[in-house]
Design an enzyme around this catalytic site. Structure first.
Site, short mmCIF file in Angstrom:
data_model
loop_
_atom_site.label_atom_id
_atom_site.label_comp_id
_atom_site.label_asym_id
_atom_site.label_seq_id
_atom_site.Cartn_x
_atom_site.Cartn_y
_atom_site.Cartn_z
N SER A 1 -0.95 -18.01 13.11
CA SER A 1 0.03 -17.20 12.39
C SER A 1 1.32 -17.99 12.23
CB SER A 1 0.30 -15.90 13.17
OG SER A 1 1.52 -15.33 12.75
N SER A 2 1.67 -18.28 11.00
CA SER A 2 2.85 -19.12 10.72
C SER A 2 4.12 -18.48 11.25
CB SER A 2 2.94 -19.34 9.21
OG SER A 2 4.15 -19.92 8.86
N GLU B 1 -1.73 -18.44 1.93
CA GLU B 1 -0.68 -18.03 0.98
C GLU B 1 -0.27 -19.20 0.08
OE1 GLU B 1 2.95 -16.17 2.60
OE2 GLU B 1 3.99 -17.19 0.96
N CYS C 1 0.55 -8.98 -0.51
CA CYS C 1 1.89 -8.44 -0.23
C CYS C 1 2.82 -8.64 -1.44
CB CYS C 1 2.46 -9.14 0.99
SG CYS C 1 4.12 -8.57 1.39
#
Ligand code: SF4
Length: 415
Positions: free
Chosen positions: A314-315, A179, A149
């Protein structure tokens, strides 16, 4: 020679050649993950009444621009490179439904880079990839489809700047999140680059106590061994620090962390010196921010309960749950079938790691139910959740909903 059809790592972003996405590919993604139920509710002002239930949707929810892009590129790769082996270097996003769908399309999880041949295609997820892994793949000579992204690349540029200017990067994030792992690697790619990862305000407090001299660094040896770059020396390496965030952290917490660190640097070095020794840039992505703002708005309504749909790892989804749990009963479910009945639900409570079962969760009588979903959750999952709630409550889907809207839905058992 490696074929890079859609490369977005920070060092090569300027030369990126984007894989063109066909309209047919976009339609296939919509078909797999879109929801006519959700479209209907959007069009009628984000509120839906069905019998005793009134659903209130957050104004922003579901797939973000980065996820949309990543799925378009993965589907396009499958279409364009039919017949070739396609690997994903990890979960493309943190959603079980989406990852299962990609597996069904024949996009395999890569276990070992040594398995990749020059004929293969490798898709890099939206979170990005550690620089050393990217280098290895380049050396193999495979085709890379990089869906990292743009907001993640923005963080990388920020931490590279810190490292080049001699600042230690403080990353507000989860140490082992894909990430943050990739971001850490970007710091280390700069000679002399150093980092410390703080997960929350509590860990920041420990770091601040070392900066101010309140606590000797030696008492936090375990913390630095786990959270800091190799060879980190707190006495030497905390003189200049720059803060960046994993893109999906809780915005209010990131702000508090910035203020706490700024205050610690001021205590240690004084007001005049602090601007030369402390930098902070909010690198939470706009998609995360607007979803958190939308939940804050939603929570101003008199809700009886709120359901958050999204992967447990999922953060950004987890943070939506944490915000809501402070205000009303909140149920974070991974998939619609976590709603077993009006009596029983499987869900992950805020700030806990494990899924649990709760009973008596859907009270009788009129209910106002808030709904949202994380940036990695397909609208289809949220639409199916609404249908499941309607049926669990003993109500019928509105007649205006077409057969297609409920066609794939597996009804919830009564009671
Ligand atoms: S949550 Fe933000 S950083 Fe992550 S993929 Fe979506 S837009 Fe990009």
């Amino acid at each position: 020679m490696v074929s890079q059809v859609a490369v977005r790592s920070s060092e090569v972003a300027m030369s990126r050649a984007r894989l063109p996405v066909q309209a047919a590919t976009r339609r296939a993604v919509d078909c797999d993950f879109g929801s006519p139920v959700i479209e209907t509710i959007r069009q009628q002002g984000y509120v839906l009444r069905v019998g005793r239930l009134t659903f209130h949707l957050a104004r922003e929810f579901g797939f973000c621009y980065g996820v949309d892009d990543a799925l378009d590129l993965a589907y396009e790769a499958r279409r364009r490179f039919a017949g070739r082996t396609i690997y994903l270097t990890g979960e493309i996003i943190h959603n079980p439904t989406v990852n299962a769908r990609l597996a069904a399309l024949g996009i395999h999880q890569l276990e070992n880079i040594a398995d990749v041949t020059p004929q293969d295609v490798v898709v890099i997820p939206a979170f990005g990839l550690p620089a050393s892994d990217l280098e290895q793949l380049r050396n193999v000579g495979c085709t890379l489809v990089d869906t990292t992204c743009g907001s993640v690349v923005h963080v990388w540029k920020r931490v590279e700047r810190y490292a080049r200017d001699g600042f230690t990067t403080i990353i507000h994030g989860k140490h082992d999140h894909e990430e943050t792992t990739a971001t850490r690697s970007q710091v280390l790619a700069i000679p002399g680059g150093r980092y410390v990862v703080v997960r929350d305000l509590q860990e920041t407090e420990q770091l601040a106590s070392v900066i101010t001299g309140l606590q000797p660094a030696a008492t936090l040896r375990d913390f630095f061994a786990r959270a800091a770059s190799p060879g980190f020396n707190p006495t030497r390496d905390l003189g200049k620090i720059g803060l960046a965030n994993q893109t999906t952290m809780l915005a209010s917490e990131s702000l508090a962390i910035a203020e706490r660190l700024r205050a610690a640097m001021t205590v240690r070095y004084g007001e005049d010196e602090t601007p030369f020794r402390f930098r902070s840039f909010d690198t939470i992505c706009s998609a995360t921010q607007v979803r958190q703002d939308a939940v804050a708005e939603l929570l101003k309504r008199p809700l009886d309960l709120l359901v958050v749909v999204g992967g447990y790892n999922s953060s950004n989804t987890g943070h939506l749950c944490e915000m809501a749990a402070a205000v009303c009963p909140t149920y974070h479910i991974a998939t619609p079938d976590c709603i077993v009945s009006a009596e029983l639900i499987r869900h992950k409570p805020a700030f806990q790691a494990q899924e649990i079962e709760s009973s008596g969760w859907l009270p009788p009588g009129r209910l106002n139910i808030g709904l949202t979903s994380g940036a990695s959750t397909p609208d289809r999952a949220l639409g199916d959740t609404i249908l499941r709630l309607v049926q669990a409550a003993g109500e019928c889907p509105p007649q205006s909903w077409t057969a297609r809207q409920v066609a794939d839905f597996d009804p919830v058992p009564a009671g």
